[in-house]
Design a protein around this motif. Structure first.
Motif, short mmCIF file in Angstrom:
data_model
loop_
_atom_site.label_atom_id
_atom_site.label_comp_id
_atom_site.label_asym_id
_atom_site.label_seq_id
_atom_site.Cartn_x
_atom_site.Cartn_y
_atom_site.Cartn_z
N ALA A 86 46.55 47.66 146.16
CA ALA A 86 45.79 48.20 145.01
C ALA A 86 46.73 49.60 145.42
N VAL A 87 46.71 49.98 145.87
CA VAL A 87 47.33 51.57 146.83
C VAL A 87 48.97 51.67 146.76
N SER A 88 49.28 50.51 146.87
CA SER A 88 50.57 50.99 146.15
C SER A 88 50.82 50.89 145.39
N GLN A 89 50.28 49.85 144.31
CA GLN A 89 50.37 50.09 143.05
C GLN A 89 49.99 51.56 142.04
N LYS A 90 48.42 52.27 143.17
CA LYS A 90 47.95 53.52 142.63
C LYS A 90 49.18 54.35 143.28
N THR A 91 49.97 54.17 144.18
CA THR A 91 50.75 55.54 144.47
C THR A 91 51.82 55.06 142.77
N LEU A 92 52.59 53.74 143.35
CA LEU A 92 53.70 53.85 142.54
C LEU A 92 53.47 54.46 140.11
N LEU A 93 52.46 54.21 140.30
CA LEU A 93 51.87 55.19 138.48
C LEU A 93 51.64 56.18 138.98
N LEU A 94 51.72 57.18 140.14
CA LEU A 94 50.97 58.31 140.23
C LEU A 94 52.47 59.39 140.87
N ARG A 95 53.14 58.30 141.23
CA ARG A 95 54.46 59.18 141.03
C ARG A 95 55.46 58.71 140.14
N GLU A 96 55.24 58.23 139.01
CA GLU A 96 55.96 57.31 137.90
C GLU A 96 55.60 58.53 137.15
N ILE A 97 54.07 59.04 136.94
CA ILE A 97 53.90 60.43 136.07
C ILE A 97 53.98 61.51 136.18
N THR A 98 53.77 61.73 138.13
CA THR A 98 54.67 62.64 138.60
C THR A 98 55.55 63.66 139.18
N LYS A 99 56.60 62.08 139.07
CA LYS A 99 58.18 63.07 139.66
C LYS A 99 57.69 63.12 141.41
N ALA A 100 56.51 63.12 141.72
CA ALA A 100 56.25 63.74 143.04
C ALA A 100 57.38 62.74 144.11
N ASP A 101 57.70 63.20 145.28
CA ASP A 101 58.09 62.74 146.51
C ASP A 101 57.15 61.77 147.30
N VAL A 102 57.09 60.85 148.11
CA VAL A 102 55.75 59.99 148.15
C VAL A 102 56.05 60.08 149.89
N HIS A 103 55.61 59.89 150.66
CA HIS A 103 55.39 59.84 152.14
C HIS A 103 54.82 58.45 152.37
N LEU A 104 55.07 57.49 152.99
CA LEU A 104 54.70 56.41 153.52
C LEU A 104 54.07 56.00 155.33
N CYS A 105 52.63 56.54 155.36
CA CYS A 105 51.89 56.74 156.56
C CYS A 105 51.20 54.99 156.83
N TYR A 106 51.67 54.89 158.02
CA TYR A 106 50.30 54.01 158.64
C TYR A 106 49.94 54.49 160.41
N VAL A 107 49.06 54.12 160.57
CA VAL A 107 48.38 54.63 162.03
C VAL A 107 47.55 53.57 162.77
N LEU A 108 49.12 53.14 163.94
CA LEU A 108 48.65 52.00 164.87
C LEU A 108 47.52 53.19 165.63
N GLY A 109 46.10 52.42 165.39
CA GLY A 109 45.27 53.08 166.04
C GLY A 109 44.73 52.40 167.46
N ASP A 110 44.56 52.88 168.31
CA ASP A 110 44.28 52.62 169.74
C ASP A 110 43.17 51.50 169.93
N GLU A 111 42.48 52.09 169.11
CA GLU A 111 41.76 50.25 169.30
C GLU A 111 42.05 49.30 168.85
N SER A 112 43.24 49.32 167.98
CA SER A 112 44.31 48.00 167.50
C SER A 112 45.11 47.03 168.64
N VAL A 113 45.33 48.31 169.64
CA VAL A 113 45.62 47.46 170.87
C VAL A 113 45.05 46.85 171.96
N VAL A 114 43.60 46.74 172.15
CA VAL A 114 42.82 46.04 172.93
C VAL A 114 42.58 45.08 172.31
#
Length: 140
Positions: A17-45
């Motif tokens: 759903a986040v992907s779809q909203k981002t694509l829609l907003l990019r299409e409307i605004t022609k903005a530059d899109v950055h994709l971010c994922y954060v692997l938290g320290d809690e994910s490691v344990v």
């Protein structure tokens, strides 16, 4: 309107759903899109025993597959490699710092219902209160 959008994902059930909203907003605004994922320290344990951990290769079993999945999503969304940010640390802090560094106008993030009261997840809540830009919180 928006020139730089940061799509912050966690590979949960709301990522599509986040992907779809981002694509829609990019299409409307022609903005530059950055994709971010954060692997938290809690994910490691992992809740694994000490003996399992001895033979567990974190890079091979966790990090490499996550990076591959992240790269595949970026490719699917036509986001250039220079606009992808695979980070480690505290998700709230890393996303806020990245948004400032990149002069982000809007952050798009998934909202999670973590309680019977319907409260937002902690990352979305912090971003909505502390980000210097607009924050779109997407529910599935």
């Amino acid at each position: 309107m928006y020139k730089n959008i940061l799509m912050a994902i966690d590979f949960s059930e709301v990522t599509e759903a986040v992907s779809q909203k981002t694509l829609l907003l990019r299409e409307i605004t022609k903005a530059d899109v950055h994709l971010c994922y954060v692997l938290g320290d809690e994910s490691v344990v992992a809740p694994a025993s000490y003996f399992y951990y001895q033979s567990f290769d974190f890079n091979e079993n966790v990090l490499d597959p996550l990076k591959k999945k992240f790269a595949e999503l970026a490719h699917h969304l036509s986001i250039s490699e220079k606009n992808t940010h695979f980070l480690r640390g505290n998700a709230k802090e890393e996303i806020l710092n990245l948004s400032k560094k990149l002069n982000i106008d809007a952050i798009i993030v998934g909202g999670h219902d973590h309680s019977r009261l319907g409260m937002l997840g902690s990352v979305a809540a912090v971003l909505s209160n502390k980000a210097d830009c607009d924050v779109l919180i997407v529910k599935k």
